[in-house]
Design an enzyme around this catalytic site. Structure first.
Site, PDB file in Angstrom:
ATOM      1  N   ARG A 237      33.303  36.518  10.069  1.00  0.00           N
ATOM      2  CA  ARG A 237      32.166  36.872  10.912  1.00  0.00           C
ATOM      3  C   ARG A 237      31.716  38.269  10.504  1.00  0.00           C
ATOM      4  NH1 ARG A 237      31.695  32.343  11.979  1.00  0.00           N
ATOM      5  NH2 ARG A 237      31.707  31.303  13.999  1.00  0.00           N
ATOM      6  N   GLU A 266      23.350  38.919  12.600  1.00  0.00           N
ATOM      7  CA  GLU A 266      22.616  37.713  12.183  1.00  0.00           C
ATOM      8  C   GLU A 266      21.561  37.353  13.222  1.00  0.00           C
ATOM      9  OE1 GLU A 266      25.315  34.496  11.191  1.00  0.00           O
ATOM     10  OE2 GLU A 266      26.516  35.843   9.976  1.00  0.00           O
ATOM     11  N   HIS A 284      25.149  32.303   5.867  1.00  0.00           N
ATOM     12  CA  HIS A 284      26.123  31.648   6.747  1.00  0.00           C
ATOM     13  C   HIS A 284      26.170  30.131   6.491  1.00  0.00           C
ATOM     14  CE1 HIS A 284      28.302  32.222  10.850  1.00  0.00           C
ATOM     15  NE2 HIS A 284      28.874  31.265  10.137  1.00  0.00           N
TER      16      HIS A 284
HETATM   17  P1  NAP Z   1      42.378  29.665  12.292  1.00  0.00           P
HETATM   18  O1  NAP Z   1      43.056  28.493  11.687  1.00  0.00           O
HETATM   19  O2  NAP Z   1      42.557  29.911  13.751  1.00  0.00           O
HETATM   20  O3  NAP Z   1      42.801  30.961  11.453  1.00  0.00           O
HETATM   21  C1  NAP Z   1      42.523  32.250  11.851  1.00  0.00           C
HETATM   22  C2  NAP Z   1      43.693  33.126  11.454  1.00  0.00           C
HETATM   23  O4  NAP Z   1      43.371  34.485  11.760  1.00  0.00           O
HETATM   24  C3  NAP Z   1      44.980  32.772  12.203  1.00  0.00           C
HETATM   25  O5  NAP Z   1      46.036  32.681  11.299  1.00  0.00           O
HETATM   26  C4  NAP Z   1      45.158  33.946  13.164  1.00  0.00           C
HETATM   27  O6  NAP Z   1      46.495  34.246  13.443  1.00  0.00           O
HETATM   28  C5  NAP Z   1      44.529  35.079  12.373  1.00  0.00           C
HETATM   29  N1  NAP Z   1      44.165  36.181  13.272  1.00  0.00           N
HETATM   30  C6  NAP Z   1      43.601  36.136  14.480  1.00  0.00           C
HETATM   31  N2  NAP Z   1      43.434  37.376  14.980  1.00  0.00           N
HETATM   32  C7  NAP Z   1      43.922  38.219  14.044  1.00  0.00           C
HETATM   33  C8  NAP Z   1      44.060  39.634  13.970  1.00  0.00           C
HETATM   34  N3  NAP Z   1      43.668  40.418  14.987  1.00  0.00           N
HETATM   35  N4  NAP Z   1      44.600  40.163  12.859  1.00  0.00           N
HETATM   36  C9  NAP Z   1      45.027  39.380  11.851  1.00  0.00           C
HETATM   37  N5  NAP Z   1      44.937  38.027  11.865  1.00  0.00           N
HETATM   38  C10 NAP Z   1      44.387  37.466  12.948  1.00  0.00           C
HETATM   39  O7  NAP Z   1      40.805  29.574  12.066  1.00  0.00           O
HETATM   40  P2  NAP Z   1      40.042  28.971  10.798  1.00  0.00           P
HETATM   41  O8  NAP Z   1      39.706  27.562  11.052  1.00  0.00           O
HETATM   42  O9  NAP Z   1      40.769  29.349   9.578  1.00  0.00           O
HETATM   43  O10 NAP Z   1      38.668  29.810  10.920  1.00  0.00           O
HETATM   44  C11 NAP Z   1      38.681  31.204  10.847  1.00  0.00           C
HETATM   45  C12 NAP Z   1      37.326  31.806  11.121  1.00  0.00           C
HETATM   46  O11 NAP Z   1      36.465  31.581  10.023  1.00  0.00           O
HETATM   47  C13 NAP Z   1      36.553  31.186  12.305  1.00  0.00           C
HETATM   48  O12 NAP Z   1      36.970  31.696  13.538  1.00  0.00           O
HETATM   49  C14 NAP Z   1      35.130  31.541  11.977  1.00  0.00           C
HETATM   50  O13 NAP Z   1      34.795  32.779  12.560  1.00  0.00           O
HETATM   51  C15 NAP Z   1      35.129  31.657  10.459  1.00  0.00           C
HETATM   52  N6  NAP Z   1      34.370  30.556   9.826  1.00  0.00           N
HETATM   53  C16 NAP Z   1      33.254  30.852   9.124  1.00  0.00           C
HETATM   54  C17 NAP Z   1      32.553  29.859   8.479  1.00  0.00           C
HETATM   55  C18 NAP Z   1      31.319  30.180   7.720  1.00  0.00           C
HETATM   56  O14 NAP Z   1      30.409  29.361   7.694  1.00  0.00           O
HETATM   57  N7  NAP Z   1      31.255  31.304   7.038  1.00  0.00           N
HETATM   58  C19 NAP Z   1      32.977  28.535   8.558  1.00  0.00           C
HETATM   59  C20 NAP Z   1      34.119  28.260   9.283  1.00  0.00           C
HETATM   60  C21 NAP Z   1      34.814  29.288   9.918  1.00  0.00           C
HETATM   61  P3  NAP Z   1      47.437  33.268  14.318  1.00  0.00           P
HETATM   62  O15 NAP Z   1      47.823  32.187  13.360  1.00  0.00           O
HETATM   63  O16 NAP Z   1      48.547  34.108  14.738  1.00  0.00           O
HETATM   64  O17 NAP Z   1      46.588  32.759  15.438  1.00  0.00           O
HETATM   65  C1  GLV Z   2      31.139  28.777  11.112  1.00  0.00           C
HETATM   66  O1  GLV Z   2      30.872  29.912  10.994  1.00  0.00           O
HETATM   67  C2  GLV Z   2      32.146  28.285  12.003  1.00  0.00           C
HETATM   68  O2  GLV Z   2      32.733  29.058  12.755  1.00  0.00           O
HETATM   69  O3  GLV Z   2      32.372  27.056  11.966  1.00  0.00           O
END
Ligand code: NAP
Ligand code: GLV
Length: 328
Positions: A237, A266, A284
């Protein structure tokens, strides 16, 4: 019959599934709705399928008295006041897993594009023509193979980014809220404090959710720890990085470059970023493949249909709402 509002152009087969289940569906097409438009369209809605650009705050929730579920078309839910929804007994769902690989692919697309100056070279070729093969062209870039990759946030997407790095023979460092011993073994990744990861990595990829703890996780000080030859990729983000500080670091070439899919305000993009050659910018589109968007839409509809049938939605974020209901 429940009223379901979808705030964006949507796949017709998913609209049809809602209709077949006996619901009235209102699909909004065109410009983003904004708060007033959303409230007008959804006043009597029991379910909302929303975009990441729809802000579902306490005021919106308070004005939709029949609302039972907000199904987000995305995995990050920072556009929704989840605490307020929980307080009001409204379920919030997201779309995890189905977009993991597409988003990891985009992180790699940005990483490679910045390292090898792909977009810059393409732009120059179109504008100036093919200059002929030269030994020291102006688009000399960085090696990726065998380098060190630092992943911040080692969840689904972070680990998918790491899996791809193995093919590039990289040393993988990660920083995350909790240690992931299984993934460490499976991927050969090493846990690292954030500062150490920033100092040692040639490529830093951000994969954390936006939260009060991760807002400006990378500011001027953290950026100053990175190598002068390092590349920052943000598919998490925008506000995870202090954009003003990043612009300064890029302008002064204190880091090599950045690949950014997300921005602090954004849909605004920092005007200085648009002028810099050492950045690659995408609007994005991490999850934007046809197959992934179909899976996201289907999952959002699965969530809504389950909630309206009185069942627990498959990817419920605020499980407390369900637990409270079950024990009431
Ligand atoms: P996820 O599986 O929940 O992974 C997020 C990771 O970040 C987890 O391992 C979490 O730790 C860690 N985390 C949370 N807070 C933290 C902190 N303060 N310091 C260090 N690590 C921390 O989520 P995901 O599915 O991988 O998605 C991650 C993020 O990507 C989403 O929330 C979204 O904002 C972004 N995203 C962007 C796009 C895009 O279009 N660019 C698409 C999809 C997602 P824990 O394992 O301990 O909870
Ligand atoms: C995209 O940014 C998502 O959080 O799925």
């Amino acid at each position: 019959m429940a009223t379901v509002v979808v705030t964006t152009r949507f796949f017709p087969e998913e609209v049809e599934r809602l209709i077949q289940a006996g619901h009235e569906v209102r699909v909004h097409e065109g410009e983003p709705l904004g708060k007033a438009g959303l409230l007008a369209l959804a006043r009597d809605a029991e379910a909302l399928i929303v975009l990441l650009s729809d802000r579902i705050d306490d005021e919106v929730l308070g004005n939709l008295p029949r609302l039972r579920i907000v199904a987000n078309l995305g995995v990050g839910v920072d556009n929704i006041d989840v605490a307020a929804a929980t307080r009001r007994g409204v379920m919030v769902t997201n779309t995890p897993e189905v977009l993991t690989e597409a988003t990891a692919d985009l992180a790699w697309a940005l990483l490679l594009a910045v390292a090898r100056r792909v977009v810059e070279a393409d732009r120059d070729l179109r504008q100036e023509g093919f200059p002929g093969w030269t030994f020291l062209p102006k688009h000399l870039g960085l090696e990726v193979f065998g380098k060190t990759l630092g992943i911040v946030g080692f969840g689904r997407i972070g680990q998918a980014v790491a899996r791809r790095a193995r093919g590039f023979g990289m040393t993988i460092l990660y920083h995350s809220r909790t240690r992931k011993p299984e993934a460490e073994n499976a991927l050969g990744a090493r846990f690292s404090p954030l500062e150490e990861l920033l100092r040692e990595s040639d490529f830093v990829v951000l994969c954390v959710p936006l939260s009060p703890e991760t807002r400006h996780l990378l500011g001027a000080r953290e950026l100053s720890l990175m190598k002068k030859t390092a590349v920052l990729v943000n598919v998490a983000r925008g506000p995870v990085v202090d954009e003003e500080a990043l612009v300064r670091a890029l302008k002064e070439e204190r880091i090599w470059g950045a690949g950014l899919d997300v921005f602090e305000r954004e849909p605004e993009v920092h005007p200085e970023l648009l002028r810099l050659r050492n950045v690659v910018l995408t609007p994005h589109i991490g999850s934007a493949t046809w197959a992934t968007r179909r899976r996201m839409a289907a999952l959002a509809v699965d969530n809504v249909l389950a909630a309206l049938r009185g069942e627990q939605p498959p990817t419920l974020v605020n499980k407390e709402v369900w637990t409270k209901r079950a024990t009431a």
